[in-house]
Design a protein around this motif. Structure first.
Motif, PDB file in Angstrom:
ATOM      1  N   GLU A  26      -3.208  15.748  -4.509  1.00  0.00           N
ATOM      2  CA  GLU A  26      -3.949  15.219  -3.459  1.00  0.00           C
ATOM      3  C   GLU A  26      -3.153  13.945  -3.060  1.00  0.00           C
ATOM      4  N   ARG A  27      -3.291  12.700  -1.961  1.00  0.00           N
ATOM      5  CA  ARG A  27      -2.613  11.736  -2.251  1.00  0.00           C
ATOM      6  C   ARG A  27      -3.978  10.569  -2.580  1.00  0.00           C
ATOM      7  N   GLU A  28      -3.465   9.842  -3.241  1.00  0.00           N
ATOM      8  CA  GLU A  28      -4.399   8.893  -3.419  1.00  0.00           C
ATOM      9  C   GLU A  28      -4.289   7.480  -3.009  1.00  0.00           C
ATOM     10  N   ASN A  29      -4.430   6.926  -2.354  1.00  0.00           N
ATOM     11  CA  ASN A  29      -3.683   5.242  -2.083  1.00  0.00           C
ATOM     12  C   ASN A  29      -3.380   4.512  -2.957  1.00  0.00           C
ATOM     13  N   VAL A  82      -8.584  -2.293  -7.824  1.00  0.00           N
ATOM     14  CA  VAL A  82      -9.681  -2.803  -6.051  1.00  0.00           C
ATOM     15  C   VAL A  82     -10.432  -0.590  -6.334  1.00  0.00           C
ATOM     16  N   ASP A  83     -11.640  -1.063  -5.573  1.00  0.00           N
ATOM     17  CA  ASP A  83     -12.033  -0.301  -5.098  1.00  0.00           C
ATOM     18  C   ASP A  83     -11.600   0.696  -4.065  1.00  0.00           C
ATOM     19  N   LEU A  84     -11.602   1.050  -3.669  1.00  0.00           N
ATOM     20  CA  LEU A  84     -11.570   1.946  -2.670  1.00  0.00           C
ATOM     21  C   LEU A  84     -11.999   3.534  -2.819  1.00  0.00           C
ATOM     22  N   SER A  85     -13.112   3.608  -2.386  1.00  0.00           N
ATOM     23  CA  SER A  85     -13.523   4.902  -2.872  1.00  0.00           C
ATOM     24  C   SER A  85     -14.097   4.941  -1.659  1.00  0.00           C
ATOM     25  N   LEU A  86     -14.265   4.044  -0.294  1.00  0.00           N
ATOM     26  CA  LEU A  86     -14.441   4.495   0.851  1.00  0.00           C
ATOM     27  C   LEU A  86     -13.151   5.229   1.634  1.00  0.00           C
ATOM     28  N   TYR A  87     -11.764   4.642   0.889  1.00  0.00           N
ATOM     29  CA  TYR A  87     -10.309   5.053   1.973  1.00  0.00           C
ATOM     30  C   TYR A  87      -9.360   5.473   0.584  1.00  0.00           C
ATOM     31  N   LYS A  88      -9.882   5.552  -0.392  1.00  0.00           N
ATOM     32  CA  LYS A  88      -8.924   6.246  -1.397  1.00  0.00           C
ATOM     33  C   LYS A  88      -7.883   7.511  -1.398  1.00  0.00           C
ATOM     34  N   LYS A  89      -8.683   8.639  -0.470  1.00  0.00           N
ATOM     35  CA  LYS A  89      -7.641   9.587  -0.238  1.00  0.00           C
ATOM     36  C   LYS A  89      -7.913   9.323   1.313  1.00  0.00           C
ATOM     37  N   LYS A 103       0.714  -1.222   0.461  1.00  0.00           N
ATOM     38  CA  LYS A 103      -0.093  -0.556   0.070  1.00  0.00           C
ATOM     39  C   LYS A 103       0.929   1.341  -0.069  1.00  0.00           C
ATOM     40  N   ARG A 104       0.608   2.344  -0.783  1.00  0.00           N
ATOM     41  CA  ARG A 104       1.202   3.350  -0.724  1.00  0.00           C
ATOM     42  C   ARG A 104       0.368   4.611  -1.372  1.00  0.00           C
ATOM     43  N   CYS A 105       0.799   5.725  -1.542  1.00  0.00           N
ATOM     44  CA  CYS A 105       0.021   6.835  -1.803  1.00  0.00           C
ATOM     45  C   CYS A 105       0.813   7.184  -2.652  1.00  0.00           C
ATOM     46  N   LEU A 106       0.590   8.120  -3.529  1.00  0.00           N
ATOM     47  CA  LEU A 106       0.329   9.016  -4.382  1.00  0.00           C
ATOM     48  C   LEU A 106      -0.205  10.166  -4.862  1.00  0.00           C
TER      49      LEU A 106
END
Length: 422
Positions: free
Chosen positions: A70-73, A90-97, A61-64
């Motif tokens: 903005e940071r995005e997982n 993978v749908d990370l809509s809950l935690y994407k940012k 797991k990393r942020c770009l």
């Protein structure tokens, strides 16, 4: 011997077991027989066992940073063959940012995600199936008005007794404006995929969980956290998923008292708990590796080796292939250190510094909903069985897909090398 088309059944199964999950999900659409076979819990178990023995990866797991800053997982898989990596859809809509997204653990291809404030999510990255756990069974308030509840620890692992995964949650209650860095008391609850619900367990928490980078680890049927006991001693707090009981594991004698200037990270290495100790700050760091040869016994801690000093390396991320350690560089670059050759190698994986988290991971077909539909054996009659020609085209598509992934991988390497040369 039962045959499928012109192929013996055993050979047919061996071929399917070697396919990745993404290809198997497509194969389920070929015919009813393939759908039933691939959905069979026994096949899912055999496929998981094959991947555990042959296709272990590191989930990263990393942020770009986006173009807006903005940071995005993002989740990626790092594979052993040439350290190739692929980003997961993978749908990370809950935690994407979410800047504080945590990987809580891995169990049979299922990972657990949380930010310690809101929902807890179970996700199978291979099948793209996910589930938000129901609300906590613990009240969000305390009987005493001056106490503030807060989730202090979460863990995820496998219960060998029920053959299901569990999530454990510790809620600590802090006295308002007391100035103390230790809670007044704590409560514990467990979520089981077998029941699909939370339950509170009446148990005392013998130590207080504190944060330490890359420490939370599942091993030997228990989840482990870095913790401080009431005497301010550093300890490892473990929770056994089967017995639902805590155990305090002592640190090596040299690390009994808390020292803020030192970081500790916990991993599994060669079937043992491995503790890596290193400075919190500095451009040149050394990493001491301790191994607990007999689980739970303080006297069995052994200082195996010291790595470094290494320049511009922040912290370890994961032990890899027994003789490699993935590490985070100070510039947000992932590097690999070989314990035998002492060679440090840059990998073409970048991210926002200090945003990395890892899990040793295997792809699987296991459902996050806690089970799979049992086959009706009467339906396995061979109706709608695909011919070998169908099987040939499925594998031809798989070969083409693999070739495209390799082409993209080497193109990425060339681009990264070009950018670094510039």
């Amino acid at each position: 011997m039962e045959v499928i088309g012109d192929l013996p059944r055993e050979l047919f199964l061996k071929i399917l077991l070697r396919l990745p999950v993404e290809s198997l999900m497509r194969c389920k659409c070929v015919c009813k027989y393939w759908y039933a076979l691939i959905s069979n819990p026994k096949f899912i178990e055999l496929h998981l066992r094959y991947n555990c023995n042959n296709n272990v990866c590191v989930l990263l797991k990393r942020c770009l940073l986006t173009c807006l800053g903005e940071r995005e997982n993002i989740l990626s898989l790092v594979c052993s063959n040439g350290f190739s990596f692929v980003n997961l859809d993978v749908d990370l809509s809950l935690y994407k940012k979410e800047p504080c997204l945590q990987l809580l653990g891995h169990c049979d291809g299922i990972i657990c995600l949380s930010n310690y404030r809101d929902d807890i999510v179970l996700c199978n990255p291979a099948t793209r199936e996910s589930m938000v756990l129901p609300e906590s069974s613990l009240p969000c308030y305390s009987p005493r008005s001056n106490l503030i509840p807060q989730t202090s620890a979460l863990g995820f692992g496998y219960d060998a007794k029920t053959h299901h995964c569990k999530v454990v949650r510790i809620v600590s209650y802090w006295e308002e404006r007391s100035g103390s860095d230790l809670p007044q008391h704590s409560r514990v609850e467990v979520y089981s995929l077998a029941t699909g619900s939370w339950k509170e367990i009446d148990i005392q928490v013998p130590a207080h969980v504190w944060y330490s980078p890359c420490f939370e680890t599942y091993f030997n049927g228990a989840f482990h956290w870095y913790a401080i006991d009431n005497n301010r001693n550093e300890v490892i707090l473990s929770f056994h998923m089967g017995n639902e009981a805590f155990q305090v594991i002592p640190m090596p004698n040299a690390l009994s008292l808390y020292d803020y200037s030192i970081c500790r990270s916990l991993f599994v290495w060669k079937g043992c708990i491995a503790l890596v100790v290193y400075p919190r700050k500095g451009t040149k760091k050394s990493f001491e590796i301790y191994v607990m040869k007999e689980y739970g016994v303080r006297e069995s801690w052994t200082n195996i080796m010291t790595i470094g000093p290494l320049m511009k390396v922040e912290m370890p991320l994961a032990f890899w292939k027994n003789d490699e350690i993935l590490m985070e560089g100070s510039d947000g670059l992932v590097v690999s250190y070989n314990l035998n050759t002492q060679e440090l190698k840059d990998l073409p994986i970048y991210g926002v510094p200090k945003s990395f988290a890892t899990l040793v991971y295997v792809n699987s077909l296991v459902s996050v909903k806690g089970g799979n539909q049992i086959l009706d054996e009467g339906n396995n009659t061979g109706e709608n069985v695909p011919t070998p020609v169908t099987l040939y085209f499925v594998f031809l598509l798989q070969i083409i897909r693999t070739g495209c992934l390799l082409l993209l991988h080497f193109s990425g390497l060339a681009i990264c090398s070009f950018r670094r040369f510039e």
